[in-house]
Design a protein around this motif. Structure first.
Motif, PDB file in Angstrom:
ATOM      1  N   ASN A  62      71.548  28.677  94.516  1.00  0.00           N
ATOM      2  CA  ASN A  62      73.010  28.583  94.499  1.00  0.00           C
ATOM      3  C   ASN A  62      73.542  27.181  94.243  1.00  0.00           C
ATOM      4  O   ASN A  62      74.270  26.615  95.064  1.00  0.00           O
ATOM      5  CB  ASN A  62      73.588  29.103  95.819  1.00  0.00           C
ATOM      6  CG  ASN A  62      73.082  30.487  96.136  1.00  0.00           C
ATOM      7  OD1 ASN A  62      73.057  31.347  95.274  1.00  0.00           O
ATOM      8  ND2 ASN A  62      72.638  30.684  97.355  1.00  0.00           N
ATOM      9  N   VAL A  63      73.207  26.622  93.124  1.00  0.00           N
ATOM     10  CA  VAL A  63      73.780  25.360  92.673  1.00  0.00           C
ATOM     11  C   VAL A  63      74.554  25.654  91.392  1.00  0.00           C
ATOM     12  O   VAL A  63      74.033  26.284  90.478  1.00  0.00           O
ATOM     13  CB  VAL A  63      72.675  24.307  92.445  1.00  0.00           C
ATOM     14  CG1 VAL A  63      73.215  23.092  91.702  1.00  0.00           C
ATOM     15  CG2 VAL A  63      72.083  23.881  93.787  1.00  0.00           C
ATOM     16  N   HIS A  64      75.802  25.196  91.331  1.00  0.00           N
ATOM     17  CA  HIS A  64      76.738  25.693  90.333  1.00  0.00           C
ATOM     18  C   HIS A  64      77.012  24.683  89.220  1.00  0.00           C
ATOM     19  O   HIS A  64      77.165  23.482  89.476  1.00  0.00           O
ATOM     20  CB  HIS A  64      78.073  26.042  90.995  1.00  0.00           C
ATOM     21  CG  HIS A  64      77.954  27.088  92.055  1.00  0.00           C
ATOM     22  ND1 HIS A  64      78.981  27.412  92.908  1.00  0.00           N
ATOM     23  CD2 HIS A  64      76.913  27.883  92.420  1.00  0.00           C
ATOM     24  CE1 HIS A  64      78.588  28.364  93.741  1.00  0.00           C
ATOM     25  NE2 HIS A  64      77.343  28.659  93.452  1.00  0.00           N
ATOM     26  N   TYR A  65      77.111  25.209  88.000  1.00  0.00           N
ATOM     27  CA  TYR A  65      77.611  24.420  86.877  1.00  0.00           C
ATOM     28  C   TYR A  65      79.128  24.524  86.797  1.00  0.00           C
ATOM     29  O   TYR A  65      79.821  23.549  86.486  1.00  0.00           O
ATOM     30  CB  TYR A  65      76.985  24.906  85.567  1.00  0.00           C
ATOM     31  CG  TYR A  65      77.620  24.289  84.343  1.00  0.00           C
ATOM     32  CD1 TYR A  65      77.396  22.955  84.024  1.00  0.00           C
ATOM     33  CD2 TYR A  65      78.452  25.036  83.513  1.00  0.00           C
ATOM     34  CE1 TYR A  65      77.997  22.375  82.909  1.00  0.00           C
ATOM     35  CE2 TYR A  65      79.047  24.465  82.398  1.00  0.00           C
ATOM     36  CZ  TYR A  65      78.818  23.132  82.103  1.00  0.00           C
ATOM     37  OH  TYR A  65      79.411  22.568  80.999  1.00  0.00           O
ATOM     38  N   SER A  66      79.675  25.701  87.075  1.00  0.00           N
ATOM     39  CA  SER A  66      81.125  25.901  87.043  1.00  0.00           C
ATOM     40  C   SER A  66      81.749  25.440  88.357  1.00  0.00           C
ATOM     41  O   SER A  66      81.104  25.432  89.405  1.00  0.00           O
ATOM     42  CB  SER A  66      81.455  27.372  86.812  1.00  0.00           C
ATOM     43  OG  SER A  66      80.926  27.820  85.586  1.00  0.00           O
ATOM     44  N   ALA A 544      80.475  40.289  90.637  1.00  0.00           N
ATOM     45  CA  ALA A 544      81.634  39.437  90.391  1.00  0.00           C
ATOM     46  C   ALA A 544      81.182  38.315  89.462  1.00  0.00           C
ATOM     47  O   ALA A 544      80.058  37.824  89.585  1.00  0.00           O
ATOM     48  CB  ALA A 544      82.185  38.865  91.696  1.00  0.00           C
ATOM     49  N   PRO A 545      82.023  37.883  88.521  1.00  0.00           N
ATOM     50  CA  PRO A 545      81.589  36.879  87.549  1.00  0.00           C
ATOM     51  C   PRO A 545      81.050  35.607  88.190  1.00  0.00           C
ATOM     52  O   PRO A 545      80.063  35.042  87.707  1.00  0.00           O
ATOM     53  CB  PRO A 545      82.869  36.603  86.743  1.00  0.00           C
ATOM     54  CG  PRO A 545      83.678  37.844  86.876  1.00  0.00           C
ATOM     55  CD  PRO A 545      83.395  38.369  88.252  1.00  0.00           C
ATOM     56  N   GLU A 546      81.686  35.127  89.261  1.00  0.00           N
ATOM     57  CA  GLU A 546      81.236  33.880  89.874  1.00  0.00           C
ATOM     58  C   GLU A 546      79.884  34.028  90.560  1.00  0.00           C
ATOM     59  O   GLU A 546      79.188  33.036  90.804  1.00  0.00           O
ATOM     60  CB  GLU A 546      82.276  33.357  90.882  1.00  0.00           C
ATOM     61  CG  GLU A 546      82.461  34.193  92.134  1.00  0.00           C
ATOM     62  CD  GLU A 546      83.474  35.319  91.996  1.00  0.00           C
ATOM     63  OE1 GLU A 546      84.015  35.765  93.019  1.00  0.00           O
ATOM     64  OE2 GLU A 546      83.723  35.751  90.837  1.00  0.00           O
ATOM     65  N   ILE A 547      79.485  35.267  90.855  1.00  0.00           N
ATOM     66  CA  ILE A 547      78.194  35.537  91.481  1.00  0.00           C
ATOM     67  C   ILE A 547      77.123  35.790  90.432  1.00  0.00           C
ATOM     68  O   ILE A 547      76.015  35.234  90.502  1.00  0.00           O
ATOM     69  CB  ILE A 547      78.307  36.745  92.437  1.00  0.00           C
ATOM     70  CG1 ILE A 547      79.180  36.396  93.641  1.00  0.00           C
ATOM     71  CG2 ILE A 547      76.926  37.225  92.888  1.00  0.00           C
ATOM     72  CD1 ILE A 547      79.520  37.586  94.517  1.00  0.00           C
ATOM     73  N   ASN A 548      77.438  36.591  89.457  1.00  0.00           N
ATOM     74  CA  ASN A 548      76.436  37.030  88.475  1.00  0.00           C
ATOM     75  C   ASN A 548      76.245  36.071  87.315  1.00  0.00           C
ATOM     76  O   ASN A 548      75.344  36.266  86.499  1.00  0.00           O
ATOM     77  CB  ASN A 548      76.807  38.409  87.930  1.00  0.00           C
ATOM     78  CG  ASN A 548      77.052  39.432  89.020  1.00  0.00           C
ATOM     79  OD1 ASN A 548      78.107  40.053  89.063  1.00  0.00           O
ATOM     80  ND2 ASN A 548      76.114  39.585  89.930  1.00  0.00           N
ATOM     81  N   THR A 549      77.076  35.035  87.238  1.00  0.00           N
ATOM     82  CA  THR A 549      76.953  34.047  86.169  1.00  0.00           C
ATOM     83  C   THR A 549      76.396  32.752  86.736  1.00  0.00           C
ATOM     84  O   THR A 549      76.938  32.198  87.689  1.00  0.00           O
ATOM     85  CB  THR A 549      78.312  33.765  85.511  1.00  0.00           C
ATOM     86  OG1 THR A 549      78.902  34.996  85.094  1.00  0.00           O
ATOM     87  CG2 THR A 549      78.137  32.860  84.298  1.00  0.00           C
ATOM     88  N   THR A 550      75.318  32.268  86.145  1.00  0.00           N
ATOM     89  CA  THR A 550      74.748  31.001  86.551  1.00  0.00           C
ATOM     90  C   THR A 550      74.443  30.200  85.285  1.00  0.00           C
ATOM     91  O   THR A 550      75.166  30.318  84.296  1.00  0.00           O
ATOM     92  CB  THR A 550      73.523  31.224  87.463  1.00  0.00           C
ATOM     93  OG1 THR A 550      72.992  29.971  87.881  1.00  0.00           O
ATOM     94  CG2 THR A 550      72.465  32.081  86.828  1.00  0.00           C
ATOM     95  N   TRP A 551      73.418  29.371  85.259  1.00  0.00           N
ATOM     96  CA  TRP A 551      73.181  28.471  84.123  1.00  0.00           C
ATOM     97  C   TRP A 551      71.686  28.298  83.917  1.00  0.00           C
ATOM     98  O   TRP A 551      70.874  28.570  84.803  1.00  0.00           O
ATOM     99  CB  TRP A 551      73.851  27.116  84.365  1.00  0.00           C
ATOM    100  CG  TRP A 551      73.432  26.484  85.664  1.00  0.00           C
ATOM    101  CD1 TRP A 551      73.953  26.716  86.903  1.00  0.00           C
ATOM    102  CD2 TRP A 551      72.358  25.550  85.861  1.00  0.00           C
ATOM    103  NE1 TRP A 551      73.279  25.988  87.853  1.00  0.00           N
ATOM    104  CE2 TRP A 551      72.300  25.264  87.253  1.00  0.00           C
ATOM    105  CE3 TRP A 551      71.454  24.927  85.010  1.00  0.00           C
ATOM    106  CZ2 TRP A 551      71.373  24.375  87.795  1.00  0.00           C
ATOM    107  CZ3 TRP A 551      70.517  24.045  85.547  1.00  0.00           C
ATOM    108  CH2 TRP A 551      70.497  23.779  86.932  1.00  0.00           C
ATOM    109  N   LEU A 552      71.327  27.816  82.724  1.00  0.00           N
ATOM    110  CA  LEU A 552      69.930  27.595  82.371  1.00  0.00           C
ATOM    111  C   LEU A 552      69.844  26.347  81.515  1.00  0.00           C
ATOM    112  O   LEU A 552      70.556  26.228  80.518  1.00  0.00           O
ATOM    113  CB  LEU A 552      69.391  28.804  81.599  1.00  0.00           C
ATOM    114  CG  LEU A 552      68.013  28.669  80.940  1.00  0.00           C
ATOM    115  CD1 LEU A 552      66.928  28.524  81.989  1.00  0.00           C
ATOM    116  CD2 LEU A 552      67.733  29.873  80.038  1.00  0.00           C
TER     117      LEU A 552
END
Length: 712
Positions: A62-66, A544-552
């Motif tokens: 759980n480290v966020h780009y957004s 939810a978008p904020e949960i299911n969207t992450t980064w690579l």
């Protein structure tokens, strides 16, 4: 949210016998054939022209780009040592996506293997329930060593009750293939720094199963007075050795994978700090990047626990491995928005949150500097960075208005998820049926006796669940609790029905992400909801978008220098096949994901992957297969409409469910053809014919349109 704590129990039963392989097998590679026939040492050689000498894979919790608050820079924005390394040297994909249910255990295993939960067993995380002969369920832990059976949290021995299947199980009942195998077969030692299920996750049953029931290690693990020491000594770290590796010359045990496709014989492994420290730090205890001996909260030298995998510790172990002959490392790092000392959730921009970000950024600065000093750079190393999932903050707006955390600290009047008693909520709607709940923001319901999905009691419960409302104590408003519902028909479409029928739930409820729902008394008293202040505040598992969207992020030979890519839609199943293609390795099965040709340098693509047919076919395949892709989301909406319906003779429910089943069968057939073409293009050099690709794309778009119409 942090990883569920592991159990430390007395000796458990060993894993069940081998069953039947459940995934599509790939033709065996040359390396696999050689490795299976004789234990000959191979030199580690990876990538085109053997350009890659090291692989460093790091997956955050759980480290966020957004950004989570508009004015507060995101986690990665406040870690410029990492963010700039990725964007300045490679590609950061800003729209990477999770499987369902979106939690640490299954998200990481999906990333490691390229397989959805249906093909590796972890559809519900970080704990799941399974039916026992009593008709009720027990709770089991997803975090378990790769070859473990079900690890039961409700029995004194941790042994499962009436179910001998592997925790990690294929759709046909065999143990899921392990992610270190392609590397060790290629002559590369593989080190795990807390990477899910590739190291020992529990003192019991893991230590006795790996070291032997009568071993000194097992005796230590079983001794209640030595539990902390046993965790520090044996858990969290592993080195899976290639044939002939000097790393496994002392203290190693057999690296047993009895169900591995193509066979896996004669390999050895090291488990735990007690045996790995002499290899990677022969002069003494491993020290973190701040120069302190790594130890747990009890003062035991060694593995500091999964919540202790902050950058200064986790990156230190990674660095020591990489600079002492372990060229491939997979690393897990703890989250940044739970307090490292108390575990309490914190809002973005608060002082402690900010101090942890500064510490993590400094750790990455030291890490990259020390790697470069050892000659480990972007020129000879494939770096892969990602996060298991995003999450949803539950709390009041920050104050003062416009605070950014960097120059003006933020504070929050309320911080904490809304805890709900699902049993009491349903009882208030007349539901008296006995059931168990795997608690979550996406709670999973198991009706006792495992009745069929059309049973009257089940349908009554689903209708009641669809209409639940409750006070959202975080906002002060009464809201709908249930957003989506899925029974086994839709769960199959979402890749959430596993090879163990006893794990198949009655239905899943994807709730408003402000809520965390669990079982409780049938009478709630004054209220079925509460909001414990200063507790868990970052929910995931939900849709939810904020949960299911992450980064690579990817850096290294053959990776394009694109900075931030905001256009590519990728999935966690794509990470493994993309890495295999970049490294010129292959698995002995066909993964569920695809190779992300979009992140390759154009000159690095072989002819079979550089065609427009591959570029056009890949995204359509992903939208059909990804759990939170277009097909998954619209069928989930249709499923919710079906389960909520109350028409005469349940006509609406039956009609939609039958349509979902037909769509699912059509999707599986069509996606199977696409998957085979894309795999053969990536790993067998077989071009995708333009006409065939065009036909499949058209069929895929028609299927997506049909699914969308059903949702309406």
């Amino acid at each position: 949210m942090r990883r569920t704590s592991r159990i430390t129990r007395p000796l458990a039963a060993a894993a069940g016998g081998a069953l039947v392989l459940g995934m599509v097998a790939a033709p065996p590679s040359v390396a696999a054939t050689v490795a299976a026939s004789s234990p000959v040492a191979l030199a580690c050689s990876l990538g085109a022209g053997s350009a890659v000498r090291h692989v460093i894979y790091i997956q955050f919790d759980n480290v966020h780009y957004s950004r989570d608050q508009a004015n507060v820079p995101s986690d990665l924005e406040q870690m410029p040592n990492l963010l700039n390394f990725i964007t300045g040297n490679g590609t950061l994909v800003s729209h990477e996506h999770t499987p369902l249910i979106a939690h640490t255990a299954d998200d990481i295993v999906t990333s490691e293997t390229g397989l959805y939960p249906a093909s590796q067993g972890l559809a519900v995380a970080n704990e799941y329930n399974y039916y026992t002969p009593s008709g009720a369920t027990d709770t089991a832990g997803d975090f378990a060593y790769w070859t473990d059976p079900i690890v039961d949290y409700d029995t004194s021995s941790s042994a499962p009750v009436g179910d001998k299947t592997y925790n990690l199980i294929t759709s046909s009942g065999r143990n899921a293939p392990a992610p270190w195998v392609p590397y060790t077969r290629a002559g590369c030692d593989f080190g795990s720094v807390a990477a899910a299920n590739t190291e020992l996750e529990n003192t019991v049953p893991d230590v006795p199963d790996v070291f032997g029931a009568s071993s000194p290690e097992a005796k230590e693990a079983e001794n209640p007075k030595l539990q902390n020491k046993a965790e520090a000594d044996f858990m969290g770290l592993s080195v899976h050795c290639a044939h002939g590796s000097s790393a496994c010359a002392h203290g190693s045990v057999a690296d047993s994978l009895p169900d591995e496709p193509g066979g896996y014989h004669g390999y050895r492994a090291l488990f735990g700090n007690e045996f790995i420290q002499p290899v990677i730090s022969p002069a003494g205890p491993v020290r973190n990047l701040d120069g302190q001996v790594i130890e747990d909260s009890s003062g035991d030298t060694g593995f500091p626990g999964y919540d202790g995998m902050i950058g200064t510790n986790g990156l230190a172990y990674t660095l020591y491995m990489q600079t002492h002959g372990i060229p491939v490392t997979y690393t897990y790092l703890s989250d940044l928005h739970d307090n490292w000392t108390t575990g309490a959730g914190m809002g973005s921009g608060t002082p402690t949150y900010e101090s942890q970000l500064r510490a993590e950024n400094a750790a990455f600065g030291t890490f990259f500097t020390d790697l470069a000093a050892a000659g480990i750079t972007k020129a000879n190393t494939l770096f892969v960075f990602t996060a298991d999932e995003g999450d949803h903050f539950v709390g009041s707006p920050p104050s003062p208005s416009g605070c950014n955390g960097v120059t003006v600290s933020c504070s929050y009047r309320k911080v904490g998820e809304v805890d709900g008693n699902l049993t009491g909520m349903l009882a208030a709607h007349g539901v008296k049926t006995s059931f168990d709940v795997a608690a979550d923001s996406a709670p999973i319901v198991y009706v006792h006796g495992q009745p069929g999905r059309t049973a009257p009691a089940v349908r009554t419960m689903e209708r009641a669940a669809s209409g639940l409302k409750a006070p959202d104590l975080a906002t002060g408003k009464t809201v709908r609790v249930t957003r989506y519902l899925a029974d086994p028909v839709e769960l199959k479409l979402l890749h959430m029905v596993t090879g163990d029928p006893k794990r198949t739930p009655t239905f899943a409820l994807f709730a408003n992400p402000d809520f965390w729902l669990s079982s409780g008394p049938s009478s709630c008293g004054k209220s079925c909801v509460s909001e414990p202040s200063g507790q868990d505040a970052w929910n995931h598992g939900d849709v939810a978008p904020e949960i299911n969207t992450t980064w690579l992020g990817l850096v290294g030979p053959s990776v394009a220098h694109q900075g931030v890519d905001n256009s590519l839609w990728s999935d966690h199943t794509d990470i493994n096949p993309t890495m295999m293609a970049l490294l010129r390795l292959r698995d002995d099965y066909i993964p569920d994901g695809r190779v992300l040709t979009e992140v390759f340098a154009p000159t690095a693509l072989p002819p079979s992957l550089s065609s427009g047919s591959v570029t056009r076919l890949g995204p359509v395949y992903t939208q059909l297969e990804a759990a939170v892709g277009q097909f998954g989301l619209v069928t989930l909406a249709a499923s919710t409409r079906a389960l909520a319906s109350s028409s005469t003779g349940d006509h609406v429910y039956k009609s939609i469910e039958n349509s979902l089943a037909r769509l699912g069968a059509a999707r599986d057939t069509l996606a199977g053809k696409m998957r085979t073409l894309l795999f053969n293009a990536a790993f067998n050099g077989t071009p995708v014919p333009d006409a065939e690709a065009a036909s499949l794309i058209a069929a895929g778009n028609r299927l997506l349109a049909q699914a969308s119409a059903l949702a309406r």
